[in-house]
Write a protein that holds these residues in place. Sequence first.
Motif, PDB file in Angstrom:
ATOM      1  N   TYR A  31       1.316  -0.681  -0.018  1.00 53.07           N
ATOM      2  CA  TYR A  31      -0.096  -0.004   0.205  1.00 53.07           C
ATOM      3  C   TYR A  31       0.970   1.178  -0.134  1.00 53.07           C
ATOM      4  CZ  TYR A  31      -2.669   3.653   1.233  1.00 53.07           C
ATOM      5  OH  TYR A  31      -3.636   4.680   1.258  1.00 53.07           O
ATOM      6  N   LYS A  32       1.882   1.363   0.705  1.00 46.39           N
ATOM      7  CA  LYS A  32       2.333   2.395   0.998  1.00 46.39           C
ATOM      8  C   LYS A  32       3.830   3.226  -0.409  1.00 46.39           C
ATOM      9  CE  LYS A  32       2.590   2.568   5.883  1.00 46.39           C
ATOM     10  NZ  LYS A  32       3.192   2.742   7.214  1.00 46.39           N
ATOM     11  N   GLU A  33       3.809   2.303  -1.179  1.00 42.48           N
ATOM     12  CA  GLU A  33       4.407   2.243  -2.059  1.00 42.48           C
ATOM     13  C   GLU A  33       3.906   2.035  -3.203  1.00 42.48           C
ATOM     14  OE1 GLU A  33       8.244   2.067  -3.206  1.00 42.48           O
ATOM     15  OE2 GLU A  33       7.750   1.596  -0.916  1.00 42.48           O
ATOM     16  N   GLU A  45      -5.133  13.455  -3.988  1.00 43.75           N
ATOM     17  CA  GLU A  45      -4.363  13.940  -3.319  1.00 43.75           C
ATOM     18  C   GLU A  45      -4.793  14.031  -2.214  1.00 43.75           C
ATOM     19  OE1 GLU A  45      -5.639  18.313  -4.673  1.00 43.75           O
ATOM     20  OE2 GLU A  45      -5.287  17.870  -6.871  1.00 43.75           O
ATOM     21  N   LEU A  46      -4.054  14.580  -0.941  1.00 43.30           N
ATOM     22  CA  LEU A  46      -4.763  14.467   0.093  1.00 43.30           C
ATOM     23  C   LEU A  46      -6.031  14.818   0.413  1.00 43.30           C
ATOM     24  CD1 LEU A  46      -1.332  16.164   2.223  1.00 43.30           C
ATOM     25  CD2 LEU A  46      -2.278  13.079   1.404  1.00 43.30           C
ATOM     26  N   VAL A  47      -6.750  15.882  -0.015  1.00 40.69           N
ATOM     27  CA  VAL A  47      -8.312  16.928   0.413  1.00 40.69           C
ATOM     28  C   VAL A  47      -9.079  16.006  -0.255  1.00 40.69           C
ATOM     29  CG1 VAL A  47      -6.755  19.237   0.504  1.00 40.69           C
ATOM     30  CG2 VAL A  47      -7.501  18.125  -1.852  1.00 40.69           C
ATOM     31  N   GLU A  48      -8.633  14.584  -1.241  1.00 41.60           N
ATOM     32  CA  GLU A  48      -9.700  13.702  -1.988  1.00 41.60           C
ATOM     33  C   GLU A  48     -10.407  12.395  -1.132  1.00 41.60           C
ATOM     34  OE1 GLU A  48      -8.097  12.962  -5.288  1.00 41.60           O
ATOM     35  OE2 GLU A  48      -8.390  15.207  -5.651  1.00 41.60           O
ATOM     36  N   LEU A  49     -10.013  12.378   0.171  1.00 35.51           N
ATOM     37  CA  LEU A  49      -9.971  11.103   0.534  1.00 35.51           C
ATOM     38  C   LEU A  49     -11.193  11.370   0.830  1.00 35.51           C
ATOM     39  CD1 LEU A  49      -7.789  10.365   3.865  1.00 35.51           C
ATOM     40  CD2 LEU A  49      -7.951  10.027   1.840  1.00 35.51           C
ATOM     41  N   GLY A  50     -11.955  10.023   0.909  1.00 31.90           N
ATOM     42  CA  GLY A  50     -13.735   9.603   1.042  1.00 31.90           C
ATOM     43  C   GLY A  50     -13.877   8.664   0.319  1.00 31.90           C
ATOM     44  N   ASP A  51     -15.364   8.401  -0.160  1.00 29.98           N
ATOM     45  CA  ASP A  51     -15.778   7.630  -0.767  1.00 29.98           C
ATOM     46  C   ASP A  51     -15.432   8.189  -2.820  1.00 29.98           C
ATOM     47  OD1 ASP A  51     -17.194   6.562   0.570  1.00 29.98           O
ATOM     48  OD2 ASP A  51     -19.080   7.463   0.423  1.00 29.98           O
ATOM     49  N   GLY A  52     -15.238   7.154  -3.506  1.00 26.04           N
ATOM     50  CA  GLY A  52     -14.477   7.703  -4.300  1.00 26.04           C
ATOM     51  C   GLY A  52     -13.122   7.890  -4.684  1.00 26.04           C
ATOM     52  N   ASN A  53     -12.603   8.169  -3.931  1.00 21.44           N
ATOM     53  CA  ASN A  53     -10.989   8.133  -3.935  1.00 21.44           C
ATOM     54  C   ASN A  53      -9.952   7.127  -4.341  1.00 21.44           C
ATOM     55  OD1 ASN A  53      -8.552   8.330  -1.816  1.00 21.44           O
ATOM     56  ND2 ASN A  53      -8.491  10.454  -2.920  1.00 21.44           N
ATOM     57  N   LEU A  54      -9.010   7.342  -5.036  1.00 19.33           N
ATOM     58  CA  LEU A  54      -8.468   6.030  -5.416  1.00 19.33           C
ATOM     59  C   LEU A  54      -7.287   5.249  -4.147  1.00 19.33           C
ATOM     60  CD1 LEU A  54      -7.427   4.504  -8.227  1.00 19.33           C
ATOM     61  CD2 LEU A  54      -6.155   6.384  -8.190  1.00 19.33           C
ATOM     62  N   LEU A  55      -7.539   6.101  -3.427  1.00 15.96           N
ATOM     63  CA  LEU A  55      -6.338   5.925  -1.615  1.00 15.96           C
ATOM     64  C   LEU A  55      -7.031   4.535  -1.124  1.00 15.96           C
ATOM     65  CD1 LEU A  55      -3.591   8.072  -0.712  1.00 15.96           C
ATOM     66  CD2 LEU A  55      -3.145   6.105  -2.209  1.00 15.96           C
ATOM     67  N   SER A  56      -8.515   4.814  -0.813  1.00 14.89           N
ATOM     68  CA  SER A  56      -9.942   4.120  -0.362  1.00 14.89           C
ATOM     69  C   SER A  56     -10.436   3.351  -0.693  1.00 14.89           C
ATOM     70  CB  SER A  56     -10.567   5.747   0.473  1.00 14.89           C
ATOM     71  OG  SER A  56     -10.135   7.567   1.193  1.00 14.89           O
ATOM     72  N   GLU A  57     -10.386   3.439  -2.046  1.00 12.92           N
ATOM     73  CA  GLU A  57     -10.929   2.355  -2.808  1.00 12.92           C
ATOM     74  C   GLU A  57      -9.723   1.307  -2.371  1.00 12.92           C
ATOM     75  OE1 GLU A  57     -11.896   3.777  -6.939  1.00 12.92           O
ATOM     76  OE2 GLU A  57     -13.594   4.604  -5.789  1.00 12.92           O
TER      77      GLU A  57
END
Length: 106
Positions: A31-33, A45-57
């Motif tokens: 994940y970190k890589e 971007e850091l401000v994009e967390l939540g539903d639909g965010n690539l990292l959250s998914e």
Amino acid sequence: MGIRDIIEGKREWRAHMARVDALPPDYRIVYKEIQKYFFKVGAVELVELGDGNLLSELVDFFEEGIADGKGVRELLGDDVAAFCDDLLRTHEAFGAPPCDTPKATR
């Protein structure tokens, strides 16, 4: 962006990272890589967390794999860079803003 937005963003980021920290070590490393790669190519971007965010998914996907008893390589395959590139293309196809994604070094 006001101070409340910044505080809420930090709260969301900490909750997200708590989910990451709860992953098994092999998942956490991968994940970190992937996260570093996405930040490098500007896919998230850091401000994009939540539903639909690539990292959250991605964390959702990893948690499902863990629940199914799969290893991280079983989920992603042997070529993690190709997985990342495919994930970015798929994410853009579903309405995410396009990003200039250079081919990852394999």
